[in-house]
Design a protein around this motif. Structure first.
Motif, PDB file in Angstrom:
ATOM      1  N   VAL A 112      37.189  94.639  30.519  1.00  0.00           N
ATOM      2  CA  VAL A 112      38.098  93.663  29.919  1.00  0.00           C
ATOM      3  C   VAL A 112      39.237  93.292  30.869  1.00  0.00           C
ATOM      4  CG1 VAL A 112      39.704  93.224  28.021  1.00  0.00           C
ATOM      5  CG2 VAL A 112      37.565  94.410  27.579  1.00  0.00           C
ATOM      6  N   ILE A 113      40.026  94.275  31.256  1.00  0.00           N
ATOM      7  CA  ILE A 113      41.222  93.969  32.028  1.00  0.00           C
ATOM      8  C   ILE A 113      40.882  93.385  33.399  1.00  0.00           C
ATOM      9  CG2 ILE A 113      43.254  94.966  33.128  1.00  0.00           C
ATOM     10  CD1 ILE A 113      43.451  96.929  30.810  1.00  0.00           C
ATOM     11  N   ILE A 114      40.002  94.062  34.124  1.00  0.00           N
ATOM     12  CA  ILE A 114      39.654  93.585  35.468  1.00  0.00           C
ATOM     13  C   ILE A 114      38.713  92.394  35.391  1.00  0.00           C
ATOM     14  CG2 ILE A 114      38.521  94.195  37.631  1.00  0.00           C
ATOM     15  CD1 ILE A 114      39.537  97.046  37.246  1.00  0.00           C
ATOM     16  N   ALA A 115      37.634  92.544  34.623  1.00  0.00           N
ATOM     17  CA  ALA A 115      36.653  91.469  34.533  1.00  0.00           C
ATOM     18  C   ALA A 115      37.245  90.203  33.916  1.00  0.00           C
ATOM     19  CB  ALA A 115      35.444  91.930  33.719  1.00  0.00           C
ATOM     20  N   GLY A 116      38.222  90.370  33.022  1.00  0.00           N
ATOM     21  CA  GLY A 116      38.820  89.215  32.366  1.00  0.00           C
ATOM     22  C   GLY A 116      39.943  88.558  33.133  1.00  0.00           C
ATOM     23  N   GLY A 117      40.270  89.076  34.297  1.00  0.00           N
ATOM     24  CA  GLY A 117      41.315  88.474  35.104  1.00  0.00           C
ATOM     25  C   GLY A 117      42.708  88.634  34.528  1.00  0.00           C
ATOM     26  N   TYR A 118      42.948  89.727  33.806  1.00  0.00           N
ATOM     27  CA  TYR A 118      44.267  89.992  33.249  1.00  0.00           C
ATOM     28  C   TYR A 118      45.260  90.282  34.380  1.00  0.00           C
ATOM     29  CZ  TYR A 118      42.684  90.360  28.373  1.00  0.00           C
ATOM     30  OH  TYR A 118      42.204  90.096  27.122  1.00  0.00           O
ATOM     31  N   THR A 119      46.511  89.866  34.179  1.00  0.00           N
ATOM     32  CA  THR A 119      47.542  90.107  35.174  1.00  0.00           C
ATOM     33  C   THR A 119      48.632  91.003  34.591  1.00  0.00           C
ATOM     34  OG1 THR A 119      48.699  88.080  34.520  1.00  0.00           O
ATOM     35  CG2 THR A 119      47.132  87.926  36.347  1.00  0.00           C
ATOM     36  N   PRO A 120      49.315  91.814  35.414  1.00  0.00           N
ATOM     37  CA  PRO A 120      50.352  92.710  34.900  1.00  0.00           C
ATOM     38  C   PRO A 120      51.503  91.949  34.245  1.00  0.00           C
ATOM     39  CG  PRO A 120      49.698  93.318  37.130  1.00  0.00           C
ATOM     40  CD  PRO A 120      49.090  91.988  36.858  1.00  0.00           C
ATOM     41  N   SER A 121      51.998  92.509  33.136  1.00  0.00           N
ATOM     42  CA  SER A 121      53.174  91.969  32.447  1.00  0.00           C
ATOM     43  C   SER A 121      53.939  93.157  31.891  1.00  0.00           C
ATOM     44  CB  SER A 121      52.769  91.010  31.325  1.00  0.00           C
ATOM     45  OG  SER A 121      53.899  90.546  30.612  1.00  0.00           O
ATOM     46  N   GLY A 122      54.794  93.760  32.704  1.00  0.00           N
ATOM     47  CA  GLY A 122      55.445  95.001  32.329  1.00  0.00           C
ATOM     48  C   GLY A 122      54.409  96.110  32.249  1.00  0.00           C
ATOM     49  N   SER A 123      54.370  96.823  31.120  1.00  0.00           N
ATOM     50  CA  SER A 123      53.381  97.881  30.938  1.00  0.00           C
ATOM     51  C   SER A 123      52.057  97.323  30.419  1.00  0.00           C
ATOM     52  CB  SER A 123      53.910  98.942  29.963  1.00  0.00           C
ATOM     53  OG  SER A 123      54.167  98.364  28.695  1.00  0.00           O
ATOM     54  N   TRP A 124      52.005  96.017  30.185  1.00  0.00           N
ATOM     55  CA  TRP A 124      50.819  95.349  29.654  1.00  0.00           C
ATOM     56  C   TRP A 124      50.070  94.604  30.750  1.00  0.00           C
ATOM     57  CZ3 TRP A 124      49.129  95.070  24.498  1.00  0.00           C
ATOM     58  CH2 TRP A 124      49.978  95.670  23.556  1.00  0.00           C
ATOM     59  N   TYR A 125      48.838  94.231  30.412  1.00  0.00           N
ATOM     60  CA  TYR A 125      48.086  93.239  31.167  1.00  0.00           C
ATOM     61  C   TYR A 125      47.833  92.080  30.213  1.00  0.00           C
ATOM     62  CZ  TYR A 125      47.289  96.619  34.879  1.00  0.00           C
ATOM     63  OH  TYR A 125      47.478  97.511  35.899  1.00  0.00           O
ATOM     64  N   ALA A 126      47.948  90.847  30.716  1.00  0.00           N
ATOM     65  CA  ALA A 126      47.854  89.697  29.828  1.00  0.00           C
ATOM     66  C   ALA A 126      47.084  88.552  30.468  1.00  0.00           C
ATOM     67  CB  ALA A 126      49.244  89.212  29.438  1.00  0.00           C
ATOM     68  N   THR A 127      46.514  87.729  29.593  1.00  0.00           N
ATOM     69  CA  THR A 127      45.882  86.489  30.018  1.00  0.00           C
ATOM     70  C   THR A 127      46.115  85.451  28.938  1.00  0.00           C
ATOM     71  OG1 THR A 127      43.809  85.493  30.817  1.00  0.00           O
ATOM     72  CG2 THR A 127      43.628  87.033  29.001  1.00  0.00           C
ATOM     73  N   THR A 128      46.189  84.191  29.326  1.00  0.00           N
ATOM     74  CA  THR A 128      46.509  83.120  28.390  1.00  0.00           C
ATOM     75  C   THR A 128      45.390  82.095  28.351  1.00  0.00           C
ATOM     76  OG1 THR A 128      48.880  83.375  28.802  1.00  0.00           O
ATOM     77  CG2 THR A 128      48.167  81.311  27.800  1.00  0.00           C
ATOM     78  N   ASP A 129      44.998  81.720  27.135  1.00  0.00           N
ATOM     79  CA  ASP A 129      44.078  80.610  26.939  1.00  0.00           C
ATOM     80  C   ASP A 129      44.931  79.373  26.703  1.00  0.00           C
ATOM     81  OD1 ASP A 129      42.368  78.651  25.912  1.00  0.00           O
ATOM     82  OD2 ASP A 129      41.055  80.117  24.980  1.00  0.00           O
ATOM     83  N   SER A 130      45.029  78.502  27.702  1.00  0.00           N
ATOM     84  CA  SER A 130      45.915  77.346  27.612  1.00  0.00           C
ATOM     85  C   SER A 130      45.426  76.310  26.616  1.00  0.00           C
ATOM     86  CB  SER A 130      46.075  76.702  28.995  1.00  0.00           C
ATOM     87  OG  SER A 130      44.813  76.303  29.507  1.00  0.00           O
ATOM     88  N   VAL A 131      44.138  76.337  26.281  1.00  0.00           N
ATOM     89  CA  VAL A 131      43.597  75.379  25.311  1.00  0.00           C
ATOM     90  C   VAL A 131      44.009  75.761  23.897  1.00  0.00           C
ATOM     91  CG1 VAL A 131      41.490  74.393  24.330  1.00  0.00           C
ATOM     92  CG2 VAL A 131      41.656  74.784  26.801  1.00  0.00           C
ATOM     93  N   SER A 132      43.856  77.039  23.545  1.00  0.00           N
ATOM     94  CA  SER A 132      44.191  77.493  22.196  1.00  0.00           C
ATOM     95  C   SER A 132      45.646  77.934  22.062  1.00  0.00           C
ATOM     96  CB  SER A 132      43.280  78.659  21.799  1.00  0.00           C
ATOM     97  OG  SER A 132      43.520  79.788  22.620  1.00  0.00           O
ATOM     98  N   ASN A 133      46.355  78.065  23.184  1.00  0.00           N
ATOM     99  CA  ASN A 133      47.732  78.581  23.186  1.00  0.00           C
ATOM    100  C   ASN A 133      47.810  79.998  22.609  1.00  0.00           C
ATOM    101  OD1 ASN A 133      49.019  76.289  24.328  1.00  0.00           O
ATOM    102  ND2 ASN A 133      48.901  75.242  22.361  1.00  0.00           N
ATOM    103  N   ILE A 134      46.809  80.795  22.934  1.00  0.00           N
ATOM    104  CA  ILE A 134      46.773  82.195  22.519  1.00  0.00           C
ATOM    105  C   ILE A 134      46.880  83.085  23.757  1.00  0.00           C
ATOM    106  CG2 ILE A 134      45.351  84.026  21.499  1.00  0.00           C
ATOM    107  CD1 ILE A 134      44.240  81.959  19.589  1.00  0.00           C
ATOM    108  N   ILE A 135      47.767  84.077  23.674  1.00  0.00           N
ATOM    109  CA  ILE A 135      47.921  85.061  24.735  1.00  0.00           C
ATOM    110  C   ILE A 135      47.206  86.334  24.304  1.00  0.00           C
ATOM    111  CG2 ILE A 135      49.567  86.420  26.088  1.00  0.00           C
ATOM    112  CD1 ILE A 135      51.653  84.232  25.417  1.00  0.00           C
TER     113      ILE A 135
END
Length: 221
Positions: free
Chosen positions: A81-104
Motif C-alpha cells: 500500500v504505502i510504497i506501491a501506492g506512491g504515498y509520501t511522508p506527512s509527519g508520522s503519516w504517509y498520504a496520497t491525494t485523489d485530486s478528482v474525488s478530493n479525498i486524501i
C-alpha cells in the motif's frame, strides 16, 4: 472560519474509563482470534444524529480504522500500500491525494510493541459523501488477506465555527439512549459518552474533541 491545519488525528486514549490500555488495547489484540468487523456505517448507526447547526458548515470529515497486526503484516502493508501506492511522508503519516474525488488517503504503522498497529484514514475538506466504506475498502483491501485484526474505527467531524452550544443537549440525548456520559477533570472538562453494544463485543463512544469538533468511535472490547 476556522482553518484546519492537522491532517490526521489519533484515537483518544480511553483506559481511564474502561480499565484497558489505549484505544488499541483490547482482547481483539490476540491475532489468534477471529477478526471482528467494524464498518463506518456501523459507527454512524451507533449514534443518534448530531443536531443541525446550519448555517455553520463542515470543514473536514475524517474516517479511520486501526488494526492490531504482526510485523509481517506491517511489512506487507508497507510494501503493498504505502510504497506501491506512491504515498509520501506527512509527519508520522504517509498520504496520497485523489485530486478528482478530493479525498486524501493516509496510513501509519507502529511496531514499537509486541503487537503492532496499522492505522488507515480517508478524509476530505469537501467531498464528505464520498467517504464511504466502499471507497475505503478499494484503497485498503489488503486487510482482507493480511494478518490484522481490527481494533477500532472512528469518524471525526470538524466545523467552520464553534458548535459547543449543542454539546450538552447532545450528551443528554445520548444519555436517554443508555449512554454513560461524563464531563469533568478526567476528560479535560469535555464530554465523553460510552455504551457497550448489546452483544458485548464493542464499546460505542462519543467524544467532544474541542469547541469545533467531535468524534464517534466504535472499539472492540
Amino acid at each position: 472560519m476556522r482553518k484546519v491545519f492537522k491532517l490526521f488525528t489519533a484515537v483518544l486514549v480511553l483506559g481511564f474509563m474502561v480499565g484497558c490500555g489505549g484505544g488499541g488495547s483490547s482482547s481483539s489484540g490476540d491475532n489468534s482470534k477471529p477478526s471482528l468487523s467494524i464498518s463506518f456505517a456501523d459507527v454512524d448507526n451507533a449514534f443518534v444524529p448530531f443536531p443541525d447547526v446550519s448555517p455553520i458548515g463542515i470543514s473536514i470529515v475524517e474516517k479511520d480504522k486501526i488494526y492490531n497486526a504482526t510485523q509481517d503484516a506491517i511489512d506487507d502493508f508497507t510494501a503493498s500500500v504505502i510504497i506501491a501506492g506512491g504515498y509520501t511522508p506527512s509527519g508520522s503519516w504517509y498520504a496520497t491525494t485523489d485530486s478528482v474525488s478530493n479525498i486524501i488517503y493516509g496510513a501509519k504503522t507502529d511496531n514499537s510493541t509486541a503487537i503492532g498497529t496499522i492505522q488507515t484514514a480517508i478524509l476530505s475538506y469537501s467531498n464528505f459523501t464520498g467517504l464511504t466504506d466502499a471507497v475505503f475498502e478499494s484503497e485498503f483491501d489488503e486487510f482482507n488477506a493480511i494478518d490484522a485484526n481490527i481494533v477500532s474505527a472512528f469518524i471525526e467531524t470538524t466545523y467552520d465555527d464553534n458548535i459547543s452550544t449543542q454539546y450538552t443537549a447532545y450528551a443528554l440525548s445520548l444519555y436517554s439512549q443508555k449512554f454513560d456520559c461524563t464531563k469533568g477533570l478526567d476528560t479535560n472538562n469535555k464530554y465523553v459518552c460510552t455504551k457497550p453494544s448489546s452483544d458485548g463485543l464493542f464499546l460505542y463512544v462519543w467524544i467532544e474533541k474541542d469547541d469545533f469538533s467531535y468524534q464517534y468511535l466504535v472499539r472492540a472490547i
